[in-house]
Design a protein around this motif. Structure first.
Motif, mmCIF file in Angstrom:
data_model
loop_
_atom_site.group_PDB
_atom_site.id
_atom_site.type_symbol
_atom_site.label_atom_id
_atom_site.label_comp_id
_atom_site.label_asym_id
_atom_site.label_seq_id
_atom_site.Cartn_x
_atom_site.Cartn_y
_atom_site.Cartn_z
ATOM 1 N N ALA A 272 0.818 -1.216 0.000
ATOM 2 C CA ALA A 272 0.000 0.000 0.000
ATOM 3 C C ALA A 272 0.850 1.262 0.000
ATOM 4 O O ALA A 272 0.347 2.341 0.283
ATOM 5 C CB ALA A 272 -0.931 -0.004 1.212
ATOM 6 N N SER B 54 -3.735 1.698 -4.406
ATOM 7 C CA SER B 54 -3.613 2.184 -3.025
ATOM 8 C C SER B 54 -3.895 3.679 -2.948
ATOM 9 O O SER B 54 -4.533 4.159 -2.006
ATOM 10 C CB SER B 54 -2.216 1.876 -2.486
ATOM 11 O OG SER B 54 -1.220 2.489 -3.290
ATOM 12 N N GLU C 161 2.653 4.643 -0.779
ATOM 13 C CA GLU C 161 2.322 5.818 -1.588
ATOM 14 C C GLU C 161 3.420 6.865 -1.424
ATOM 15 O O GLU C 161 4.013 6.989 -0.353
ATOM 16 C CB GLU C 161 1.004 6.457 -1.127
ATOM 17 C CG GLU C 161 -0.223 5.605 -1.292
ATOM 18 C CD GLU C 161 -1.464 6.338 -0.798
ATOM 19 O OE1 GLU C 161 -1.557 7.566 -1.013
ATOM 20 O OE2 GLU C 161 -2.317 5.699 -0.177
ATOM 21 N N LYS D 207 -0.565 -1.306 -8.646
ATOM 22 C CA LYS D 207 -0.530 -1.261 -7.183
ATOM 23 C C LYS D 207 -0.546 0.180 -6.683
ATOM 24 O O LYS D 207 -1.237 0.510 -5.712
ATOM 25 C CB LYS D 207 0.727 -1.964 -6.670
ATOM 26 C CG LYS D 207 0.716 -3.477 -6.783
ATOM 27 C CD LYS D 207 2.012 -4.039 -6.212
ATOM 28 C CE LYS D 207 2.079 -5.548 -6.357
ATOM 29 N NZ LYS D 207 3.362 -6.092 -5.845
#
Length: 430
Positions: A330, A361, A332, A357
């Motif tokens: 997750a 996220s 970022e 991905k």
């Protein structure tokens, strides 16, 4: 990527046909040879009465071999002509994907003989032999098994590279025939234990050599296949002396002295106080990895990504994102505005999974961000066109159209949504 960051010009790379001796001897380098030997010895588990457990252990050995082979392929594609010590940047899933790729090609081959008979089956077998290196190269670059199994991918790679690809496919076949000939010549005259080791030594050697060959082909034809080598993997000879070399040498000495904590403090202090060259960032991450400092790796990743984007080093930023995603799916970047830029570059660099991905996220955290239509449209195209998940793509676009009916991209989102409907529609009657 600007010219100053490009590892090497493709026209300055020695063609693979002038390096066949070096390519064939690639597994004799100590780093590769130790892996080849250790994995061959692991196959002695055949002699233990383990039943199903032994079979599973054998499968894990093959996965480990392919994982290391992909590490060699990627290093070669980035211009590093020395084998890597260990497989650190390749996910275990890539080793499993290679197993499934081979299973699929074997199934296609058998179906060719069953459905088309001996003549047609032989023709299919020749086509599959020609396509297999392209499928492996696609899997290494894109990490997408479905994309690697798509005949359109093979055709595109052959069309872009041309006859050199055909030559590499022929060499791949010659390596395989030589492997079987050597095994047939040596194995029958040796005692069972020694013959087992010899069999797998030859097999492992050929796998590493052929994956290096395919990686070198990507390196040589990087422009044609749209691959941008990672500057982090540039050969040392092609780089000027790093402005922070004294600091790097001091940190390396700390590591050799068994004090990685001191190296981390030294490098981290430099980055926090004055910043540093890319080599300092890379070395800092390596030391943090040795220490197992996951949270600091993620924090540093966010900071370095911002620096790289400010320097227009988008490809390197993609590599850092992928590294962080392996620790935290997750993950970022700090600035949500950077996601669109990174995701587009990831797709351009053949890193579709990284883009998916990242967008997934980010979308969960920022469902009302102004870039949602653009990023989700990109994700929908990847889902539909590279992964065959049209239903997931439709559902995603439906949510976007409902949330952003007046957005400037609403028309484009709607047009692609209607296009997906045509893919699932029954054929019209005459």
């Amino acid at each position: 990527m600007t010219a100053s960051n490009q590892p090497a010009r493709a026209d300055a790379i020695v063609p693979f046909w002038n390096r066949l001796r070096e390519i064939s001897l690639y597994p004799t380098h100590s780093a590769a040879l130790s892996t080849v030997v250790v994995l061959a010895l692991c196959h002695l588990v055949d002699f233990l009465p383990l039943g199903v457990i032994g079979w599973l252990f054998q499968l894990l050995i093959w996965v480990a071999l392919y994982k290391y082979a992909f590490e060699c392929l990627r290093a070669s594609a980035d211009g590093r002509l020395e084998p890597p010590e260990v497989a650190v940047s390749v996910e275990d899933s890539l080793g499993w994907s290679q197993i499934w790729l081979q299973v699929a090609f074997f199934a296609f081959n058998m179906l060719g003989f069953i459905l088309l008979g001996p003549v047609g089956g032989t023709f299919v077998a020749i086509l599959l032999a020609l396509a297999l290196p392209g499928a492996i190269m696609s899997l290494a670059m894109d990490q997408n098994l479905g994309h690697a199994l798509n005949p359109a991918t093979w055709i595109a790679i052959v069309a872009r590279i041309g006859w050199p690809y055909v030559a590499v496919a022929a060499l791949y076949f010659v390596f395989g025939v030589s492997q079987r000939y050597a095994q047939a010549l040596v194995v029958p005259i040796l005692p069972p234990v020694i013959s087992t080791i010899a069999f797998y030594l030859i097999t492992n050697y050929v796998v590493v050599a052929t994956f290096h060959l395919m990686g070198y082909l990507i390196w040589q034809y990087q422009d044609e296949v749209g691959y941008e080598p990672s500057a982090a993997a540039m050969p040392l000879a092609s780089r000027a002396r790093d402005p922070d070399q004294d600091l790097l040498d001091e940190a390396a000495q700390h590591v050799r002295d068994g004090a990685p904590e001191a190296a981390a403090e030294l490098l981290g202090g430099q980055l926090r106080a004055r910043g540093g060259s890319d080599a300092v960032h890379v070395q800092y991450r390596k030391v943090l990895g040795v220490l197992g400092h996951r949270d600091e790796l993620l924090r540093h990743g966010r900071e370095w990504i911002a620096v790289l984007l400010a320097q227009d080093k988008e490809r390197r930023a993609v590599d850092v994102v992928r590294d962080c995603q392996e620790m935290d799916p997750a993950f970022e970047p700090t600035d949500p505005d950077d996601v669109a830029r990174i995701a587009r570059k990831a797709v351009d660099a053949g890193q579709s999974q990284v883009a998916l991905k990242l967008v997934s996220s980010w979308y969960k955290s920022h469902p009302r961000h102004r870039d949602v239509p653009a990023n989700c449209l990109l994700a929908a195209k990847l889902l539909a066109e590279r992964m065959g998940k049209e239903d997931t793509a439709r559902a995603l676009l439906d949510r976007v159209m409902q949330a952003f009916p007046q957005h400037a991209l609403a028309g484009e989102v709607g047009a692609y949504r209607r296009f997906l409907d045509t893919l699932g529609a029954p054929p019209a009657r005459a």
